[in-house]
Design an enzyme around this catalytic site. Structure first.
Site, PDB file in Angstrom:
ATOM      1  N   GLU A   1      -0.685  -3.237 -10.681  1.00  0.00           N
ATOM      2  CA  GLU A   1      -0.303  -3.567  -9.858  1.00  0.00           C
ATOM      3  C   GLU A   1       0.891  -2.712  -9.261  1.00  0.00           C
ATOM      4  O   GLU A   1       1.408  -2.799  -8.897  1.00  0.00           O
ATOM      5  CB  GLU A   1       0.190  -5.326 -10.059  1.00  0.00           C
ATOM      6  CG  GLU A   1      -0.834  -5.869 -10.967  1.00  0.00           C
ATOM      7  CD  GLU A   1       0.339  -7.224 -11.308  1.00  0.00           C
ATOM      8  OE1 GLU A   1       1.911  -7.252 -11.728  1.00  0.00           O
ATOM      9  OE2 GLU A   1      -0.361  -7.916 -12.351  1.00  0.00           O
TER      10      GLU A   1
ATOM     11  N   GLU B   1       3.471  -2.017  -6.028  1.00  0.00           N
ATOM     12  CA  GLU B   1       3.989  -2.162  -5.393  1.00  0.00           C
ATOM     13  C   GLU B   1       4.493  -1.443  -4.215  1.00  0.00           C
ATOM     14  O   GLU B   1       4.259   0.229  -4.656  1.00  0.00           O
ATOM     15  CB  GLU B   1       5.821  -2.653  -5.926  1.00  0.00           C
ATOM     16  CG  GLU B   1       4.960  -4.132  -6.424  1.00  0.00           C
ATOM     17  CD  GLU B   1       6.109  -4.147  -7.856  1.00  0.00           C
ATOM     18  OE1 GLU B   1       6.924  -5.392  -7.997  1.00  0.00           O
ATOM     19  OE2 GLU B   1       7.590  -3.698  -7.809  1.00  0.00           O
TER      20      GLU B   1
ATOM     21  N   ARG C   1       5.060  -2.825 -18.160  1.00  0.00           N
ATOM     22  CA  ARG C   1       6.061  -3.075 -16.868  1.00  0.00           C
ATOM     23  C   ARG C   1       6.098  -1.329 -16.488  1.00  0.00           C
ATOM     24  O   ARG C   1       7.552  -1.853 -15.951  1.00  0.00           O
ATOM     25  CB  ARG C   1       6.686  -3.434 -17.782  1.00  0.00           C
ATOM     26  CG  ARG C   1       6.079  -4.949 -17.398  1.00  0.00           C
ATOM     27  CD  ARG C   1       6.913  -6.261 -18.069  1.00  0.00           C
ATOM     28  NE  ARG C   1       8.267  -6.942 -17.308  1.00  0.00           N
ATOM     29  CZ  ARG C   1       7.740  -7.235 -16.342  1.00  0.00           C
ATOM     30  NH1 ARG C   1       5.852  -7.492 -15.825  1.00  0.00           N
ATOM     31  NH2 ARG C   1       8.409  -7.345 -14.746  1.00  0.00           N
TER      32      ARG C   1
ATOM     33  N   ASP D   1     -11.447  26.837  -1.758  1.00  0.00           N
ATOM     34  CA  ASP D   1     -10.677  27.659  -2.861  1.00  0.00           C
ATOM     35  C   ASP D   1      -9.286  27.255  -3.275  1.00  0.00           C
ATOM     36  O   ASP D   1      -8.505  26.429  -2.583  1.00  0.00           O
ATOM     37  CB  ASP D   1      -9.732  28.606  -1.473  1.00  0.00           C
ATOM     38  CG  ASP D   1      -8.473  29.545  -1.890  1.00  0.00           C
ATOM     39  OD1 ASP D   1      -8.118  29.325  -3.128  1.00  0.00           O
ATOM     40  OD2 ASP D   1      -7.431  30.403  -1.032  1.00  0.00           O
TER      41      ASP D   1
ATOM     42  N   GLU E   1       6.484  -8.770  -2.830  1.00  0.00           N
ATOM     43  CA  GLU E   1       7.229  -8.588  -3.039  1.00  0.00           C
ATOM     44  C   GLU E   1       8.679  -9.563  -3.261  1.00  0.00           C
ATOM     45  O   GLU E   1       9.627  -9.515  -2.299  1.00  0.00           O
ATOM     46  CB  GLU E   1       6.928  -7.536  -3.997  1.00  0.00           C
ATOM     47  CG  GLU E   1       6.054  -7.296  -5.444  1.00  0.00           C
ATOM     48  CD  GLU E   1       6.814  -8.052  -6.350  1.00  0.00           C
ATOM     49  OE1 GLU E   1       7.462  -8.692  -6.486  1.00  0.00           O
ATOM     50  OE2 GLU E   1       5.696  -8.486  -6.541  1.00  0.00           O
TER      51      GLU E   1
ATOM     52  N   ARG F   1      10.527 -10.513 -19.932  1.00  0.00           N
ATOM     53  CA  ARG F   1       9.674  -9.550 -18.560  1.00  0.00           C
ATOM     54  C   ARG F   1      11.055  -8.438 -18.483  1.00  0.00           C
ATOM     55  O   ARG F   1      11.172  -7.265 -18.117  1.00  0.00           O
ATOM     56  CB  ARG F   1      10.352 -10.104 -17.244  1.00  0.00           C
ATOM     57  CG  ARG F   1       8.696 -10.674 -17.048  1.00  0.00           C
ATOM     58  CD  ARG F   1       8.353 -11.089 -15.649  1.00  0.00           C
ATOM     59  NE  ARG F   1       7.240 -11.501 -15.560  1.00  0.00           N
ATOM     60  CZ  ARG F   1       6.051 -12.531 -15.557  1.00  0.00           C
ATOM     61  NH1 ARG F   1       7.178 -13.256 -15.970  1.00  0.00           N
ATOM     62  NH2 ARG F   1       5.065 -12.181 -15.200  1.00  0.00           N
TER      63      ARG F   1
ATOM     64  N   GLU G   1       0.305  -5.919 -21.436  1.00  0.00           N
ATOM     65  CA  GLU G   1       0.705  -5.288 -19.526  1.00  0.00           C
ATOM     66  C   GLU G   1       1.721  -4.541 -19.890  1.00  0.00           C
ATOM     67  O   GLU G   1       2.794  -5.439 -20.781  1.00  0.00           O
ATOM     68  CB  GLU G   1       1.615  -6.682 -18.886  1.00  0.00           C
ATOM     69  CG  GLU G   1       2.193  -6.219 -17.083  1.00  0.00           C
ATOM     70  CD  GLU G   1       2.442  -7.117 -16.551  1.00  0.00           C
ATOM     71  OE1 GLU G   1       3.178  -7.389 -15.777  1.00  0.00           O
ATOM     72  OE2 GLU G   1       3.508  -8.542 -17.464  1.00  0.00           O
TER      73      GLU G   1
ATOM     74  N   GLU H   1       2.922  -6.808  -2.367  1.00  0.00           N
ATOM     75  CA  GLU H   1       1.766  -6.374  -3.417  1.00  0.00           C
ATOM     76  C   GLU H   1       0.852  -6.403  -2.969  1.00  0.00           C
ATOM     77  O   GLU H   1       0.232  -7.712  -2.513  1.00  0.00           O
ATOM     78  CB  GLU H   1       1.846  -6.876  -4.914  1.00  0.00           C
ATOM     79  CG  GLU H   1       1.667  -6.681  -5.934  1.00  0.00           C
ATOM     80  CD  GLU H   1       2.040  -6.731  -7.259  1.00  0.00           C
ATOM     81  OE1 GLU H   1       1.508  -7.635  -8.037  1.00  0.00           O
ATOM     82  OE2 GLU H   1       3.629  -7.035  -7.776  1.00  0.00           O
TER      83      GLU H   1
ATOM     84  N   HIS I   1       2.771  -2.396 -12.389  1.00  0.00           N
ATOM     85  CA  HIS I   1       3.120  -3.407 -13.858  1.00  0.00           C
ATOM     86  C   HIS I   1       1.062  -3.347 -14.316  1.00  0.00           C
ATOM     87  O   HIS I   1       0.349  -3.263 -13.612  1.00  0.00           O
ATOM     88  CB  HIS I   1       3.122  -4.495 -13.440  1.00  0.00           C
ATOM     89  CG  HIS I   1       4.624  -4.942 -13.784  1.00  0.00           C
ATOM     90  ND1 HIS I   1       4.848  -5.949 -13.042  1.00  0.00           N
ATOM     91  CD2 HIS I   1       5.384  -4.383 -13.535  1.00  0.00           C
ATOM     92  CE1 HIS I   1       6.495  -5.935 -12.602  1.00  0.00           C
ATOM     93  NE2 HIS I   1       6.861  -4.850 -12.944  1.00  0.00           N
TER      94      HIS I   1
END
Length: 447
Positions: free
Chosen positions: A136, A138, A338, A57, A189, A316, A336, A196, A245
């Protein structure tokens, strides 16, 4: 277990269940918000489950159909069979992910796994064999669900007695490997008690399944130690939040379609258009990859979380980073992203990121020049002059951008799109009317 790289068939699963004395099979799937759902069947029911699925259900599953049309069928995917290492060995417990179907045995449009499968079909139609994803995730370890007190004061890559999580992390990694998930590395981290564990990149559907497995495994082992693991994007004021990321690449004929030896950035036209797609559509996708009120407490300048729509190779503070090319490593050419956080629904997130990239490829989006300066240090008028936009600042702003997004509507399909927007507007309304301690401390004495 058999080699994780070899997809299992129903016959393999039936044999393994007998060999390993597996008594219960948990059938896993996710709701619209990416919460893991499951029900258990006796191993003797397995042949029937493979043949016609198991009915359940769906009316109380978030985002699934209402009571009057709630019959659902869970079709187990044999290739995802794994024994759960945190359950007893004798008369053990295994799990399989399921595709959700209607009673007519057609894919259910409210199933996040189906949304990702549909996006992957579009990539195939455009000539790409594989969409590879490396997220990745965290997370934080806390004393319990009510007390976000860190267990240590460790920092990035610290390995000291401060890192109270290292034994726990080790056990978690061993469990993930037993579940067929290749872990590349693991570390403390930046934030206190923040960790991480990085999984090796894989095809998007396997990786979305792996993200769900990763989150529950991290939580199960924390609980074993009497602790609570949280993937909340910003649990601690004044500390970095937890991101996810996400490394993305497309493959064609076994080769990385993002690589071009003759380009100054070693990026092909396909790679550039894909990245341009992320930048152009990120504002309207934001409510998918950062889907909670709390997500926007992380996406603020100054805490390693990117908010500005630009790309870079080293910087970054940009939304998209293209890691530097190393000779002989053509296959690892990737971008990547972020901004996603680890509390997203990975199926919907990977689906919408893929669709945005394919949009860029199909319509030939132009990639702007990279921004190599720290965007946090630019004055607002300088950012405007450079035409650099930023992500929405609240869930309220994000969900209205999503509600107007043709791309997200096409990705999710009408049923899920409408449910998602409705649920998120409700969350924002619930939050907006709260009176917080901050407001009382600030205004009550003076107003």
């Amino acid at each position: 277990m058999t080699d994780a790289a070899t997809p299992l068939t129903p016959d393999d699963v039936l044999r393994l269940v007998q060999e390993r004395d597996i008594r219960f099979i948990r059938l896993w799937f996710t709701d619209i918000l990416g919460q893991l759902k499951a029900f258990s069947i006796n191993s003797s029911e397995l042949p029937d489950a493979f043949e016609g699925g198991m009915g359940f259900d769906g009316s109380s599953i978030t985002g699934f159909n209402a009571v009057e049309e709630s019959d659902m069928i869970a079709m187990p995917d044999a290739s995802t069979f794994a024994v759960l290492p945190w359950r007893p060995e004798e008369q053990g417990v295994a799990r399989m992910f399921c595709d959700i179907q209607t009673p007519e045995q057609t894919p259910y449009e409210g199933d996040p796994r189906h949304v990702l499968r549909r996006a992957l079909e579009r990539a195939k139609a455009l000539g790409f064999d594989d969409f590879m994803v490396g997220p990745e995730l965290e997370f934080f370890y806390f004393k319990d669900t009510k007390d976000p007190t860190p267990l240590d004061e460790g920092g990035y890559f610290d390995l000291t007695t401060l890192d109270a999580g290292s034994d726990l992390r080790r056990e978690t990694v061993l469990a993930l490997e037993q579940l067929g998930i290749h872990v590349e590395y693991t570390h403390h981290e930046v934030g206190p008690s923040q960790h991480e564990i990085d999984m090796r990149y894989a095809s998007a559907l396997k990786m979305a399944d792996d993200c769900m497995t990763y989150r529950i495994t991290v939580k199960e082992y924390a609980r074993k130690y009497g602790l609570h693991a949280s993937f909340m994007p910003k649990p601690l004021f004044g500390e970095n939040g937890s991101g996810m990321h996400t490394h993305l690449s497309l493959f064609k004929d076994g080769k990385n379609a993002f690589y071009d030896a003759n380009d100054q950035y070693y990026l092909s036209d396909v790679g550039k258009a894909f990245i341009a797609g992320q930048l152009r559509h990120s504002r309207e996708m934001s409510a998918i990859f950062a889907q909670w009120v709390n997500s926007y407490k992380r996406l603020v300048p100054g805490y390693e979380a990117p908010t500005y729509l630009a790309w870079s190779r080293r910087n970054r503070s940009a939304l998209v980073r293209v890691p530097m090319y190393h000779p002989g490593k053509e296959q690892t050419t990737r971008m990547e992203l972020r901004c996603p956080d680890p509390a997203c629904n990975p199926y919907l997130t990977f689906a919408v990121l893929l669709q945005a990239g394919l949009e860029g490829i199909e319509h030939g989006y132009e990639l702007p020049e990279p921004m190599e300066k720290n965007l946090y240090h630019l004055a607002p008028d300088e950012r405007r002059r450079l035409g650099i936009e930023q992500l929405p600042e609240t869930l309220g702003e994000a969900i209205e951008l999503t509600a107007d997004s043709e791309l997200v509507l096409r990705t999710l399909g009408e049923h899920m799109f409408n449910r998602f927007v409705e649920i998120k507007r409700q969350e924002w309304d619930d939050y907006r009317v709260q009176v917080t301690q901050w407001e009382l401390d600030r205004y009550l004495p003076i107003l």
